[in-house]
Design a protein around this motif. Structure first.
Motif, PDB file in Angstrom:
ATOM      1  N   ASP A  52       0.813  -1.036  -0.092  1.00  0.00           N
ATOM      2  CA  ASP A  52      -0.020  -0.030   0.022  1.00  0.00           C
ATOM      3  C   ASP A  52       0.950   1.307  -0.202  1.00  0.00           C
ATOM      4  OD1 ASP A  52      -1.666   2.150   0.484  1.00  0.00           O
ATOM      5  OD2 ASP A  52      -2.388   1.147   2.167  1.00  0.00           O
ATOM      6  N   GLU A  53       0.791   2.015  -1.095  1.00  0.00           N
ATOM      7  CA  GLU A  53       1.833   3.427  -1.225  1.00  0.00           C
ATOM      8  C   GLU A  53       1.468   4.456  -0.228  1.00  0.00           C
ATOM      9  OE1 GLU A  53       4.547   3.834  -2.989  1.00  0.00           O
ATOM     10  OE2 GLU A  53       4.532   1.812  -3.785  1.00  0.00           O
ATOM     11  N   THR A  54       0.313   4.244   0.634  1.00  0.00           N
ATOM     12  CA  THR A  54      -0.182   5.263   1.606  1.00  0.00           C
ATOM     13  C   THR A  54       0.192   4.792   2.918  1.00  0.00           C
ATOM     14  OG1 THR A  54      -2.383   4.326   1.848  1.00  0.00           O
ATOM     15  CG2 THR A  54      -2.102   5.835   0.022  1.00  0.00           C
ATOM     16  N   ALA A  55       1.016   3.720   3.170  1.00  0.00           N
ATOM     17  CA  ALA A  55       1.269   2.905   4.534  1.00  0.00           C
ATOM     18  C   ALA A  55       2.572   3.848   5.100  1.00  0.00           C
ATOM     19  CB  ALA A  55       1.719   1.696   4.467  1.00  0.00           C
ATOM     20  N   HIS A  56       2.742   5.025   4.940  1.00  0.00           N
ATOM     21  CA  HIS A  56       3.545   5.993   5.483  1.00  0.00           C
ATOM     22  C   HIS A  56       3.470   6.255   6.985  1.00  0.00           C
ATOM     23  CE1 HIS A  56       3.812   8.573   1.446  1.00  0.00           C
ATOM     24  NE2 HIS A  56       3.873   7.454   1.217  1.00  0.00           N
ATOM     25  N   PRO A  57       4.261   6.073   7.879  1.00  0.00           N
ATOM     26  CA  PRO A  57       4.338   6.121   9.221  1.00  0.00           C
ATOM     27  C   PRO A  57       3.631   7.427   9.833  1.00  0.00           C
ATOM     28  CG  PRO A  57       6.547   6.702   8.636  1.00  0.00           C
ATOM     29  CD  PRO A  57       5.998   6.250   7.503  1.00  0.00           C
ATOM     30  N   GLU A  58       3.797   8.846   9.312  1.00  0.00           N
ATOM     31  CA  GLU A  58       2.899   9.885   9.466  1.00  0.00           C
ATOM     32  C   GLU A  58       1.497   9.591   9.354  1.00  0.00           C
ATOM     33  OE1 GLU A  58       6.899  10.847   7.415  1.00  0.00           O
ATOM     34  OE2 GLU A  58       5.109   9.615   6.904  1.00  0.00           O
ATOM     35  N   PHE A  59       0.980   9.036   8.347  1.00  0.00           N
ATOM     36  CA  PHE A  59      -0.244   8.717   8.129  1.00  0.00           C
ATOM     37  C   PHE A  59      -0.925   7.894   9.103  1.00  0.00           C
ATOM     38  CE2 PHE A  59      -3.615   7.041   5.581  1.00  0.00           C
ATOM     39  CZ  PHE A  59      -4.563   8.161   5.207  1.00  0.00           C
ATOM     40  N   ALA A  60      -0.119   6.646   9.481  1.00  0.00           N
ATOM     41  CA  ALA A  60      -0.194   5.776  10.375  1.00  0.00           C
ATOM     42  C   ALA A  60      -0.559   6.398  11.729  1.00  0.00           C
ATOM     43  CB  ALA A  60       0.515   4.596  10.533  1.00  0.00           C
ATOM     44  N   LEU A  61       0.543   7.307  12.076  1.00  0.00           N
ATOM     45  CA  LEU A  61       0.240   8.080  13.385  1.00  0.00           C
ATOM     46  C   LEU A  61      -1.015   8.917  13.396  1.00  0.00           C
ATOM     47  CD1 LEU A  61       3.763   8.889  14.388  1.00  0.00           C
ATOM     48  CD2 LEU A  61       2.479   6.865  15.051  1.00  0.00           C
ATOM     49  N   ALA A  62      -1.163   9.599  12.345  1.00  0.00           N
ATOM     50  CA  ALA A  62      -2.480  10.649  12.452  1.00  0.00           C
ATOM     51  C   ALA A  62      -3.793   9.545  12.802  1.00  0.00           C
ATOM     52  CB  ALA A  62      -2.373  11.461  11.001  1.00  0.00           C
ATOM     53  N   ARG A  63      -3.752   8.414  11.952  1.00  0.00           N
ATOM     54  CA  ARG A  63      -4.915   7.557  12.257  1.00  0.00           C
ATOM     55  C   ARG A  63      -5.129   7.133  13.536  1.00  0.00           C
ATOM     56  NH1 ARG A  63      -7.794   5.752   7.885  1.00  0.00           N
ATOM     57  NH2 ARG A  63      -8.189   3.958   8.782  1.00  0.00           N
ATOM     58  N   TRP A  64      -3.976   6.573  14.222  1.00  0.00           N
ATOM     59  CA  TRP A  64      -3.592   6.327  15.490  1.00  0.00           C
ATOM     60  C   TRP A  64      -4.223   7.304  16.484  1.00  0.00           C
ATOM     61  CZ3 TRP A  64      -1.932   7.683  20.119  1.00  0.00           C
ATOM     62  CH2 TRP A  64      -1.866   6.759  21.047  1.00  0.00           C
ATOM     63  N   ALA A  65      -3.790   8.525  16.064  1.00  0.00           N
ATOM     64  CA  ALA A  65      -4.395   9.826  17.075  1.00  0.00           C
ATOM     65  C   ALA A  65      -5.786   9.979  16.943  1.00  0.00           C
ATOM     66  CB  ALA A  65      -3.543  10.929  16.527  1.00  0.00           C
ATOM     67  N   ALA A  66      -6.180   9.680  15.825  1.00  0.00           N
ATOM     68  CA  ALA A  66      -7.839  10.111  15.753  1.00  0.00           C
ATOM     69  C   ALA A  66      -8.684   9.067  16.517  1.00  0.00           C
ATOM     70  CB  ALA A  66      -7.988  10.189  14.391  1.00  0.00           C
TER      71      ALA A  66
END
Length: 159
Positions: A52-66
């Protein structure tokens, strides 16, 4: 201002980027730190392992935070990261209302390095975070990590 605490968190981001590279991923790592200084979550790039080309750590952390933090907690948090957020990650960061971003190397530096290494350009325009999320406080790049991050990206593109 990037102080000793920030440098310690950025050092961890660089270590995560190195782990990512050793696992066959692109060298990016990020750490989410609460307003009280507690490390809440960390991750590294997983685009290859997850397919998944969207599996960036910054994106994952934003989702975790939400999913795991209050709006107030997100606003007080800091995301430390090895590389400046791409536009997708900057937008996710802003949409969930996270606080500041501190990064080791910039998108402009990465663009220059990729050209030096003969790598294909990114499929997404490398915009500074402020152009995507103008309300987010951003600090970086931090020169102390420039050569180490450049070397990780060189290794990626020379293999």
């Amino acid at each position: 201002m990037v102080d000793e605490v920030a440098l310690r968190h950025l050092q961890r981001c660089v270590e995560l980027a190195e782990q990512a590279l050793e696992a066959g991923e692109e060298p990016f790592g990020s750490v989410l730190v609460g307003g009280d200084g507690t490390v809440l979550a960390e991750d590294h790039n997983r685009i290859v392992s997850e397919g998944d080309e969207t599996a960036h750590p910054e994106f994952a952390l934003a989702r975790w935070a939400a999913a795991n933090m209050t709006a107030e907690g997100r606003a007080a948090a800091t995301v430390y990261t090895s590389g400046e957020h791409c536009p997708m990650c900057a937008a996710a960061h802003a949409w969930v209302g996270l606080g500041r971003i501190v990064y080791a190397h910039s998108s402009a530096q990465l663009t220059t390095w990729r050209a030096e290494f003969g790598a294909a350009p990114s499929p997404v325009r490398p915009l500074p975070v402020q152009e995507v999320a103008p309300g987010v406080v951003v600090e970086g790049p931090v020169q102390r990590f420039e050569e180490r991050m450049r070397e990780l990206h060189r290794r990626l593109h020379s293999s």
